[in-house]
Design a protein around this motif. Structure first.
Motif, PDB file in Angstrom:
ATOM      1  N   LEU A  66      12.782  12.629   5.100  1.00 49.03           N
ATOM      2  CA  LEU A  66      11.608  12.248   5.516  1.00 49.03           C
ATOM      3  C   LEU A  66      11.745  10.915   6.310  1.00 49.03           C
ATOM      4  O   LEU A  66      12.056  10.065   5.551  1.00 49.03           O
ATOM      5  CB  LEU A  66      10.458  11.964   4.236  1.00 49.03           C
ATOM      6  CG  LEU A  66       9.219  11.943   4.809  1.00 49.03           C
ATOM      7  CD1 LEU A  66       8.260  12.703   5.670  1.00 49.03           C
ATOM      8  CD2 LEU A  66       8.344  11.234   3.461  1.00 49.03           C
ATOM      9  N   PRO A  67      11.668  11.109   7.789  1.00 50.64           N
ATOM     10  CA  PRO A  67      11.882   9.517   8.332  1.00 50.64           C
ATOM     11  C   PRO A  67      10.715   8.885   8.326  1.00 50.64           C
ATOM     12  O   PRO A  67       9.420   9.291   8.417  1.00 50.64           O
ATOM     13  CB  PRO A  67      12.508  10.450   9.817  1.00 50.64           C
ATOM     14  CG  PRO A  67      11.771  11.670   9.912  1.00 50.64           C
ATOM     15  CD  PRO A  67      11.514  12.125   8.461  1.00 50.64           C
ATOM     16  N   ILE A  68      10.829   7.521   8.011  1.00 46.11           N
ATOM     17  CA  ILE A  68       9.679   6.607   7.864  1.00 46.11           C
ATOM     18  C   ILE A  68       9.907   5.466   8.972  1.00 46.11           C
ATOM     19  O   ILE A  68      11.127   5.120   8.847  1.00 46.11           O
ATOM     20  CB  ILE A  68       9.176   6.134   6.633  1.00 46.11           C
ATOM     21  CG1 ILE A  68      10.157   5.704   5.879  1.00 46.11           C
ATOM     22  CG2 ILE A  68       8.942   7.427   5.818  1.00 46.11           C
ATOM     23  CD1 ILE A  68       9.862   4.902   4.696  1.00 46.11           C
ATOM     24  N   THR A  69       8.880   4.916   9.329  1.00 45.17           N
ATOM     25  CA  THR A  69       9.087   3.504  10.042  1.00 45.17           C
ATOM     26  C   THR A  69       8.134   2.551   9.333  1.00 45.17           C
ATOM     27  O   THR A  69       7.053   2.963   9.012  1.00 45.17           O
ATOM     28  CB  THR A  69       8.682   3.508  11.497  1.00 45.17           C
ATOM     29  OG1 THR A  69       9.574   4.670  12.217  1.00 45.17           O
ATOM     30  CG2 THR A  69       9.192   2.453  12.214  1.00 45.17           C
ATOM     31  N   ARG A  70       8.866   1.356   9.071  1.00 44.30           N
ATOM     32  CA  ARG A  70       8.103   0.428   8.332  1.00 44.30           C
ATOM     33  C   ARG A  70       8.449  -0.982   8.691  1.00 44.30           C
ATOM     34  O   ARG A  70       9.410  -1.112   9.298  1.00 44.30           O
ATOM     35  CB  ARG A  70       8.155   0.382   6.825  1.00 44.30           C
ATOM     36  CG  ARG A  70       9.621   0.281   6.216  1.00 44.30           C
ATOM     37  CD  ARG A  70       9.666   0.305   4.746  1.00 44.30           C
ATOM     38  NE  ARG A  70      11.278   0.123   4.450  1.00 44.30           N
ATOM     39  CZ  ARG A  70      11.388  -0.659   3.508  1.00 44.30           C
ATOM     40  NH1 ARG A  70      10.352  -1.681   3.125  1.00 44.30           N
ATOM     41  NH2 ARG A  70      12.641  -0.960   3.185  1.00 44.30           N
ATOM     42  N   LYS A  71       7.349  -2.034   8.667  1.00 40.76           N
ATOM     43  CA  LYS A  71       7.551  -3.251   8.991  1.00 40.76           C
ATOM     44  C   LYS A  71       8.051  -4.162   7.903  1.00 40.76           C
ATOM     45  O   LYS A  71       7.745  -3.972   6.777  1.00 40.76           O
ATOM     46  CB  LYS A  71       6.445  -4.045   9.498  1.00 40.76           C
ATOM     47  CG  LYS A  71       5.775  -3.328  10.714  1.00 40.76           C
ATOM     48  CD  LYS A  71       4.686  -4.114  11.380  1.00 40.76           C
ATOM     49  CE  LYS A  71       4.205  -3.473  12.826  1.00 40.76           C
ATOM     50  NZ  LYS A  71       3.262  -4.346  13.185  1.00 40.76           N
ATOM     51  N   VAL A  72       9.357  -4.943   8.219  1.00 39.94           N
ATOM     52  CA  VAL A  72       9.991  -5.773   7.288  1.00 39.94           C
ATOM     53  C   VAL A  72       9.977  -7.091   7.991  1.00 39.94           C
ATOM     54  O   VAL A  72       9.993  -7.297   9.035  1.00 39.94           O
ATOM     55  CB  VAL A  72      11.250  -5.361   6.764  1.00 39.94           C
ATOM     56  CG1 VAL A  72      11.115  -3.926   5.820  1.00 39.94           C
ATOM     57  CG2 VAL A  72      12.102  -4.951   7.739  1.00 39.94           C
TER      58      VAL A  72
ATOM     59  N   LYS B  96       0.977  -1.113  -0.153  1.00 39.92           N
ATOM     60  CA  LYS B  96      -0.175   0.084  -0.022  1.00 39.92           C
ATOM     61  C   LYS B  96       0.943   1.251   0.047  1.00 39.92           C
ATOM     62  O   LYS B  96       1.822   1.221   0.511  1.00 39.92           O
ATOM     63  CB  LYS B  96      -0.816   0.163   1.328  1.00 39.92           C
ATOM     64  CG  LYS B  96      -2.069  -1.115   1.092  1.00 39.92           C
ATOM     65  CD  LYS B  96      -2.762  -1.096   2.555  1.00 39.92           C
ATOM     66  CE  LYS B  96      -3.820  -1.950   2.513  1.00 39.92           C
ATOM     67  NZ  LYS B  96      -4.481  -1.870   3.740  1.00 39.92           N
ATOM     68  N   ASP B  97       0.619   2.608  -0.700  1.00 41.85           N
ATOM     69  CA  ASP B  97       1.241   3.680  -0.599  1.00 41.85           C
ATOM     70  C   ASP B  97       0.946   4.385   0.585  1.00 41.85           C
ATOM     71  O   ASP B  97       0.093   4.130   1.423  1.00 41.85           O
ATOM     72  CB  ASP B  97       0.721   4.650  -1.690  1.00 41.85           C
ATOM     73  CG  ASP B  97       0.777   3.972  -3.181  1.00 41.85           C
ATOM     74  OD1 ASP B  97       1.700   3.149  -3.497  1.00 41.85           O
ATOM     75  OD2 ASP B  97      -0.145   4.424  -4.123  1.00 41.85           O
ATOM     76  N   VAL B  98       2.088   4.965   1.217  1.00 40.54           N
ATOM     77  CA  VAL B  98       2.134   5.589   2.225  1.00 40.54           C
ATOM     78  C   VAL B  98       2.254   7.070   1.963  1.00 40.54           C
ATOM     79  O   VAL B  98       3.106   7.646   1.266  1.00 40.54           O
ATOM     80  CB  VAL B  98       3.160   5.240   3.273  1.00 40.54           C
ATOM     81  CG1 VAL B  98       3.344   6.053   4.348  1.00 40.54           C
ATOM     82  CG2 VAL B  98       3.329   3.924   3.429  1.00 40.54           C
ATOM     83  N   VAL B  99       1.246   7.857   2.583  1.00 37.43           N
ATOM     84  CA  VAL B  99       1.143   9.317   2.218  1.00 37.43           C
ATOM     85  C   VAL B  99       1.487  10.123   3.505  1.00 37.43           C
ATOM     86  O   VAL B  99       0.786   9.914   4.610  1.00 37.43           O
ATOM     87  CB  VAL B  99      -0.415   9.846   1.833  1.00 37.43           C
ATOM     88  CG1 VAL B  99      -0.348  11.457   1.593  1.00 37.43           C
ATOM     89  CG2 VAL B  99      -0.534   8.791   0.575  1.00 37.43           C
ATOM     90  N   ARG B 100       2.569  11.001   3.450  1.00 35.74           N
ATOM     91  CA  ARG B 100       2.911  11.631   4.546  1.00 35.74           C
ATOM     92  C   ARG B 100       2.873  13.132   4.029  1.00 35.74           C
ATOM     93  O   ARG B 100       3.473  13.575   3.154  1.00 35.74           O
ATOM     94  CB  ARG B 100       4.267  11.254   4.885  1.00 35.74           C
ATOM     95  CG  ARG B 100       4.586   9.560   5.305  1.00 35.74           C
ATOM     96  CD  ARG B 100       4.242   9.462   6.746  1.00 35.74           C
ATOM     97  NE  ARG B 100       5.000  10.411   7.823  1.00 35.74           N
ATOM     98  CZ  ARG B 100       6.095   9.875   8.574  1.00 35.74           C
ATOM     99  NH1 ARG B 100       6.334   8.551   7.980  1.00 35.74           N
ATOM    100  NH2 ARG B 100       6.455  10.741   9.390  1.00 35.74           N
ATOM    101  N   PRO B 101       2.645  14.108   5.058  1.00 36.83           N
ATOM    102  CA  PRO B 101       2.493  15.474   4.800  1.00 36.83           C
ATOM    103  C   PRO B 101       3.951  15.931   5.000  1.00 36.83           C
ATOM    104  O   PRO B 101       4.873  15.494   5.819  1.00 36.83           O
ATOM    105  CB  PRO B 101       1.699  16.072   5.645  1.00 36.83           C
ATOM    106  CG  PRO B 101       1.651  15.426   6.778  1.00 36.83           C
ATOM    107  CD  PRO B 101       2.003  13.728   6.086  1.00 36.83           C
ATOM    108  N   ILE B 102       4.488  16.804   4.028  1.00 33.18           N
ATOM    109  CA  ILE B 102       5.627  17.652   4.241  1.00 33.18           C
ATOM    110  C   ILE B 102       5.563  19.034   4.463  1.00 33.18           C
ATOM    111  O   ILE B 102       4.782  19.777   3.357  1.00 33.18           O
ATOM    112  CB  ILE B 102       6.870  17.265   2.946  1.00 33.18           C
ATOM    113  CG1 ILE B 102       7.039  15.939   2.850  1.00 33.18           C
ATOM    114  CG2 ILE B 102       8.017  18.149   3.202  1.00 33.18           C
ATOM    115  CD1 ILE B 102       7.920  15.412   1.795  1.00 33.18           C
ATOM    116  N   TRP B 103       5.909  19.670   5.114  1.00 31.37           N
ATOM    117  CA  TRP B 103       5.735  21.275   5.314  1.00 31.37           C
ATOM    118  C   TRP B 103       6.763  21.851   4.699  1.00 31.37           C
ATOM    119  O   TRP B 103       8.174  21.601   4.988  1.00 31.37           O
ATOM    120  CB  TRP B 103       5.657  21.526   6.784  1.00 31.37           C
ATOM    121  CG  TRP B 103       4.358  20.916   7.638  1.00 31.37           C
ATOM    122  CD1 TRP B 103       4.473  19.520   8.278  1.00 31.37           C
ATOM    123  CD2 TRP B 103       2.976  21.218   7.296  1.00 31.37           C
ATOM    124  NE1 TRP B 103       3.243  19.341   8.666  1.00 31.37           N
ATOM    125  CE2 TRP B 103       2.389  20.011   8.074  1.00 31.37           C
ATOM    126  CE3 TRP B 103       2.384  22.011   6.763  1.00 31.37           C
ATOM    127  CZ2 TRP B 103       0.875  20.241   8.119  1.00 31.37           C
ATOM    128  CZ3 TRP B 103       1.011  21.942   6.633  1.00 31.37           C
ATOM    129  CH2 TRP B 103       0.262  21.155   7.444  1.00 31.37           C
TER     130      TRP B 103
END
Length: 134
Positions: free
Chosen positions: A66-72, A45-52
């Motif tokens: 842009l820091p992201i955390t994902r499960k692998v 699934k796509d991940v949408v994150r706002p960037i200011w």
């Protein structure tokens, strides 16, 4: 698309149907909504994150981290049999309504019907995102 046959094929399958290597199986799977069978990894699934960003940065363009955390999957590769469904992929739920007993079989929610659970690990990554000017 002056050719009547090609127009019909295009209406049913799009541009892919005009290729000579398209076979009947692809045509039938496309018509009945299953899409093409593409080998490889399943799409996530796509991940949408706002960037200011400021108005000035929108006009000039900017690179942002842009820091992201994902499960692998855990690198150890261990998997275990699902406890909720005992590895069957389905859970049987018993409903009692007075003197009647009804059994309902549902896809296991814990393993999503796979019958096994894989150990997951949270990984934190920092992506470099370019915001185009304009």
């Amino acid at each position: 698309l002056s050719d009547e046959e090609k127009r019909k094929r295009y209406d049913h399958t799009g541009e892919e149907g005009l290729d000579s290597d398209a076979n009947d199986q692809d045509l039938l799977s496309h018509i009945f909504g299953k899409g093409r069978n593409k080998p490889g990894r399943p799409k996530t699934k796509d991940v949408v994150r706002p960037i200011w960003v400021t108005l000035e940065e929108l006009y000039t363009g900017v690179n942002r981290r842009l820091p992201i955390t994902r499960k692998v999957l855990d690198p150890s590769g261990e998997s275990c049999k699902c406890d909720a469904c005992d590895g069957k992929g389905v859970a049987i739920q018993v409903l009692r309504m007075g003197p009647m007993v009804r059994q309902v079989q549902q896809t296991c929610e814990k393993c999503s019907g796979k019958g096994s659970c894989h150990k997951m690990q949270n990984v934190r990554e920092v992506l470099e995102v370019f915001v185009e000017k304009g």
